[in-house]
Design an enzyme around this catalytic site. Structure first.
Site, PDB file in Angstrom:
ATOM      1  N   ASP A 102       0.894  -1.190   0.067  1.00  0.00           N
ATOM      2  CA  ASP A 102      -0.021  -0.047  -0.042  1.00  0.00           C
ATOM      3  C   ASP A 102       0.973   1.242   0.110  1.00  0.00           C
ATOM      4  O   ASP A 102       1.817   1.248   0.677  1.00  0.00           O
ATOM      5  CB  ASP A 102      -0.978  -0.033   1.150  1.00  0.00           C
ATOM      6  CG  ASP A 102      -2.012   0.952   0.926  1.00  0.00           C
ATOM      7  OD1 ASP A 102      -3.417   0.441   0.886  1.00  0.00           O
ATOM      8  OD2 ASP A 102      -2.122   2.254   0.947  1.00  0.00           O
ATOM      9  N   ASP A 105       5.031   2.023  -3.732  1.00  0.00           N
ATOM     10  CA  ASP A 105       4.068   2.263  -4.915  1.00  0.00           C
ATOM     11  C   ASP A 105       3.818   0.738  -5.623  1.00  0.00           C
ATOM     12  O   ASP A 105       4.768  -0.039  -5.662  1.00  0.00           O
ATOM     13  CB  ASP A 105       4.453   3.117  -6.023  1.00  0.00           C
ATOM     14  CG  ASP A 105       3.790   3.432  -7.120  1.00  0.00           C
ATOM     15  OD1 ASP A 105       2.879   3.739  -7.188  1.00  0.00           O
ATOM     16  OD2 ASP A 105       4.168   2.773  -8.104  1.00  0.00           O
ATOM     17  N   ASP A 118      -6.866  -4.086  -4.942  1.00  0.00           N
ATOM     18  CA  ASP A 118      -7.824  -3.539  -4.075  1.00  0.00           C
ATOM     19  C   ASP A 118      -7.480  -2.174  -4.119  1.00  0.00           C
ATOM     20  O   ASP A 118      -6.882  -1.369  -2.995  1.00  0.00           O
ATOM     21  CB  ASP A 118      -7.760  -4.203  -2.636  1.00  0.00           C
ATOM     22  CG  ASP A 118      -8.889  -3.656  -1.768  1.00  0.00           C
ATOM     23  OD1 ASP A 118      -9.827  -2.620  -2.215  1.00  0.00           O
ATOM     24  OD2 ASP A 118      -8.666  -3.888  -0.546  1.00  0.00           O
TER      25      ASP A 118
END
Lengths: 302, 302, 302, 302
Positions: free
Chosen positions: D109, D141, D159
Site C-alpha cells: 500500500d 507504490d 484492491d
C-alpha cells in the site's frame, strides 16, 4: 474531481439551509451538553460549530464580538466590573478587557470542553485573555451563577447559544431571568445580549427586544451583517435607569480614549449602520407586544 | 414524511451554497439567453430564478427595487427621462414611475420571455407599469441600444444580471461601457447600477465602484441586506458633474414631496443604514485600484 | 458557471439523501392526493416524481416494469384476466398486454391527474396501452374496488406507492387486504407486489414478504437493482394453491412463446440474478416473524 | 432540532450526489497522497473515506471484501502465494488469510497513514491480519513493486482506489500494467480487480473487463450490491491459461473445505446472484471494444 464532499450544513428552517465546505476537522466531540466541532471551513478558515450552529470563525469573529461588547461599554460611565455569561471562545472576554476602565471580568461558561478547545486550538480568539489577571473564569450554569451571586456588576454581556427548547439556554432570554439579572446590575450600568438573527428568526429578535424593554424600561436593538452567520445578526442593549446609547458622532473619540488596541469593525459609521434599522424591521420591533417567559419562551425555528 | 424534496440550490462558490425549498414550479424554460424558472419558494413565495440565481421574490423584491431607484432619483434635480437596462420583472420601472417628475421611462430588456412571464404571472411586480403611458419598452441588447441611441437621459438605472463570463452581461460593468453611457446622461444627471453582493463577491462590488469612480469622477457605494439574496447587496450611484447624494435627514421630506405611493423599505434611517458602510468593507472600497475593462473584466465567482 | 442548481432530493432517512439535477420541470401540481412532478433529470431523462419519490424514469422504467410483471405471469398457466392496482404511468399495463394469453386487463388508479400526465407527456411509458381494447381503466380507490368487485382474476399486479402512514397506501400491504384479495384470485392464479427497497427499507420488504407467505401459504421474494431508485428493489410473488415459480432455464423459451415484443431486462440469467438472494438478506427474509396488519402496519422510514 | 448538519457528500457526477449524515469525525488528515477521514456515519457506523469516496464501512465491508477475494481463490487449485495491491484497511488481507492453502500474503500500500489509521482505529477490519506470520507488509507504490519484483504469485488481488486522472491509480487498470502483472502470475493462477461501479461508471467497468479479456485471454465480470457504495459494484477475475470460475453448485462445499472461519456474504446463491448479470448490462460488456491504456486510460466521471 473538484466537487467538495465534506460539508457543514446549517438549517435555518426545514425549508432552508446553508452549506459550507469543510477542508479539515480538527476536533469533534459530543460532551454532556453539546456536540463541539472545530473545523476549517473553506471560506472562513477555523470555525467553531456547536450543535450544528456556527459560533464564530477566525476570519470574521471580530465583527460579532466587537458589536456585542463596545456599544454598551462605551455608553456606560467608567464600567469597572463586567460579567460575561457564555462566550467560551474567550473573544468576548478579549474585547471586554480592551476597555481601560475594566478591573474585573467574570466569565461563566457551562461546558469546560469548549474552554479546553479554545485554549488548545483557538488562540486567535482569546489572545491570552484567560490569563489576564482581571479575568475570573467560572465553569458552571450561568442561570444558577446569577441567581446565587451576591456580586453586583456595571455591565453584563450575554454571549449565549440561541434559545432552543431542547437546551436550557432559552431560560436566559426570559423576563424572569432579566428580572433577576437586573438586581445584579448597578444603577447606570447595563446589559447587552446577542438576540439571534433578524434574517432567520425575526420574531425571536423582536421578542427579546421587547422583553428587555419591558423589564429594563428601555431597549436599544441593533443589527450588523455577519458573513459566518449568513445573515444579519441582532443585539439588544438596555441601560438601568435609562441612560442613552452613545451617538455615532462620539464613537471614534471614545474608542480612542477608552480602548486599548485596534478595532476592525466598530467605529462611528459602523455604529450608524447598526443603530439605523431599516423601515420594515423597525416597524416590527416597534409594534411587538410579546414577552418571553419561562412558561411561554421564544425559541429559534431550527 | 416531512423532509422537503424539491430544492433550488444557489452556489456562491464551489464551497458554499444556499438551498431553498420549492413548493411549486409555475414556469421553467430555457430560452436563447437563459433558463427562466418561476417557482414558489417556501420562504419567499413566488420567485423569479434566472440561470440559478434568484432575481427577486414577491415577498422582498421591494427592498431591492426601492434601494436601486430612489437614492439616485431623489438626489437629482427633477429627473424627467429615465433609461432602465434590464429589469424584466417591471418592478424597477414601477419604482421609477412613482417619481412625480418622470415623464418618460425607456426600459430595454434582452429576453422577451422574461417580459412575458412577468406580464402573465408577476402582476405583483410590475403592477401595471408596462401599461403606463410614460413607458417605452424595447426588447433588445442594452449595450447596443445605448451605443446606437441618440437620446440623452436624466438618469440611467442598470438592473442587470451579475457579470458572468459565459453571458455578455459583464460588458455592462466595464469602463468602456460606462464611458459610452456617460455621453448619454445630461450634466447633473446620474447613473446607478446594482453591483453584486459584498457578501459573496466583494471584489466585484469594489471594482464596479472604482470603475464608476474613475469614469464619472465620483461614486457613492451603498449596501442593504436582502433576504432572498441571502446576504448584503451592493449598489453604486454616480452623478455626472459631481453633485452629492441626498442626506439622511432630507430623505423623508423629499419622499413625501416627490413620490406617489407608499415605500416599504426606503426612508431616512434606512438611507443612513445603507450609506454608512462598516469599517472593514469601507477600507476595501477606499483602497481599490482595479478597473473593470472589456479585456480584463470582473466577474462573479459562481 | 457549471454547478447545477435545480435539484430533486430524495430522502431515504433523516440521515441520508440522494440528489439528482433537474434540467427542466414539465409539470408540477398538487392534487387532492399527492404532489405530481414530471421533470427531466440530467441522468435519467423524463421522470415522474410523486410526493418526492421517483416513480419511474424514461431511461430505466423497463427494469421495474418487466421485473414486476413477467416472473409471475410466466409462472402461471395461461393467465387471461389480470387486475392492476396503481401503475398510473401505463407501463405495467403495457407489459401485461405483451402476454399473448391476456384477454382482459383491469387497471385501477386513484388519481386521474397521474393518468392525464401519462397520456399527455409519457407516451414512452404507456405506448398506447390505454387504447388497447383489452384494457379497462377505472379511476378509484384500489382497496374499495377489490372489496366490492365480484370479479375473479388469474393474476393481480400491485403497482402501488410505498406504504406510508400519511397516505392510505399502507393498507394495501396488510394481511387484511391480502385476505380479501385472495378471494378474488382463481386457484392456480397469483399475485405480485412491489415491496419497497431492500436497500433502504429492508424490514418493510421482509415483512411484506412474510405477510404474503402467511396469507397465501407461499411467497417468492426477488430483487433487482434499479438505477432511478438508487438501490435494490424488492418484489414478492405468491401463487394461490402453491404452484412454483418458473426456473431460470425455462425463462428464455417461455418468453419467446408467450410474449409479443422485445424485453430489455428480463431473461434467463436476469431471472437467476433476481431470485438468488445474497446470504445476508436471505437470512433476514427467512427469519422474519412480523406480519403487517391494519392496526400494526409496516411503513417506510422516510 | 432534529435536522442533521454534518454531512459526507459523495458526487457521482456533477448532476448527482449521495449524502450521508456524520455523527462523529474520528480522524481527518491530508497526507502526501490523499485526504483520509475516518468518520461515524449514522447509517453505516465507522467508515473510511478517502478523497471523498467511501472506501468501506464497518457494517458492510464484508460484502466488498468477501466478493473481491473468494470467487477467484476458490477457483484456483491450492493458491499458496498471494499478492495484494492496496487494501490498506487490512480486510482484503484478512479474507485472503482465511484460505487454508495460503502460506504467504504480500500486501503493498502506498500510504502508511492509511495503515496507521487501520491499526489504531479499525480493528474490526484487519482483525489482527497485519500480525499474521504469513503477512508481508510493504509501504510503497504498487506499480513499482510489481515492475521490480522477481517473485511469482498464485493470485493477485487488486484492491485499489478508482482510476482517476489526478491520482496515478489509473495506471493500475491499463493494458500495460496487466501485461507486466501477467508475467508475475503462475500458470493456472489468477488476478482479480475491483472494477468500479456499474451503476455510476458503467463504461469504466466494461472497459476494465475488456482490458483483462484482451490481456489474459479470458475475463469473468461479476457484480454485487454494496450499501455503503450506494449501488452495484463490479469485479473482474481472469485466470492465466484459461481455467474456469467455480460453479454456484460447488461453492458451499469448497467454502467448507478451504476456508477457516465464517463468511457472511459469499455462498452458492450469492455466487449465482453475482455471476448472472442482467441482460442490459451483459450486452454492454459483451460488445465492449475499448481497452484502457496508459495513453488513453479509462477514468471515473467524478
Amino acid at each position: 474531481m473538484s466537487y467538495n464532499w465534506s460539508w457543514h450544513i446549517e438549517w435555518q428552517t426545514p425549508y432552508e439551509f446553508h452549506a459550507h465546505g469543510i477542508t479539515n476537522v480538527f476536533f469533534d466531540k459530543q460532551t454532556d451538553f453539546q456536540r463541539i466541532m472545530l473545523a476549517n471551513l473553506h471560506r472562513f478558515g477555523k470555525t467553531l460549530i456547536i450543535d450544528g450552529k456556527i459560533q464564530s470563525s477566525v476570519e470574521d469573529e471580530y465583527i460579532y464580538h466587537e458589536s456585542l461588547v463596545h456599544p454598551l461599554l462605551l455608553s456606560l460611565n467608567e464600567p469597572k466590573e463586567v460579567l460575561i455569561l457564555g462566550g467560551g471562545e474567550g473573544a468576548t472576554l478579549r474585547e471586554v478587557l480592551k476597555h481601560r476602565y475594566v478591573r474585573k471580568a467574570v466569565m461563566v461558561d457551562i461546558d469546560s470542553t469548549v474552554i479546553d478547545v479554545a485554549r488548545n486550538y483557538m488562540k486567535e480568539w482569546h489572545a491570552g485573555a484567560f490569563e489576564d489577571p482581571r479575568t475570573e473564569l467560572v465553569i458552571g450554569d450561568g442561570y444558577d451563577y446569577v441567581k446565587k451571586s451576591s456580586e453586583v456588576f456595571d455591565a453584563v454581556v450575554l454571549d449565549l447559544t440561541d434559545p432552543m427548547r431542547e437546551s436550557t439556554s432559552y431560560k436566559l432570554y426570559t423576563k424572569e431571568f432579566y428580572e433577576i439579572l437586573s438586581s445584579k446590575v448597578r444603577d447606570g450600568g447595563g446589559i447587552v445580549t446577542q438576540a439571534t438573527s433578524p434574517s432567520f428568526s425575526l420574531e425571536v429578535f423582536s421578542v427579546i427586544n421587547n422583553t428587555c424593554r419591558v423589564v429594563f424600561g428601555n431597549s436599544h436593538p441593533y443589527i450588523t451583517y455577519i458573513p459566518a452567520f449568513d445573515g444579519l445578526w441582532g443585539f439588544v442593549a438596555s441601560i438601568k435607569g435609562g441612560g442613552s446609547i452613545i451617538k455615532s458622532e462620539k464613537v471614534d473619540e471614545e474608542v480612542k480614549e477608552r480602548i486599548v488596541g485596534e478595532l476592525k469593525h466598530y467605529d462611528g459609521p459602523t455604529h450608524a449602520s447598526m443603530f439605523n434599522i431599516p423601515k420594515g424591521l423597525r416597524r416590527i420591533l416597534n409594534f411587538e407586544k410579546k414577552v418571553s417567559t419561562e412558561s411561554n419562551p421564544v425559541v429559534v425555528p431550527a
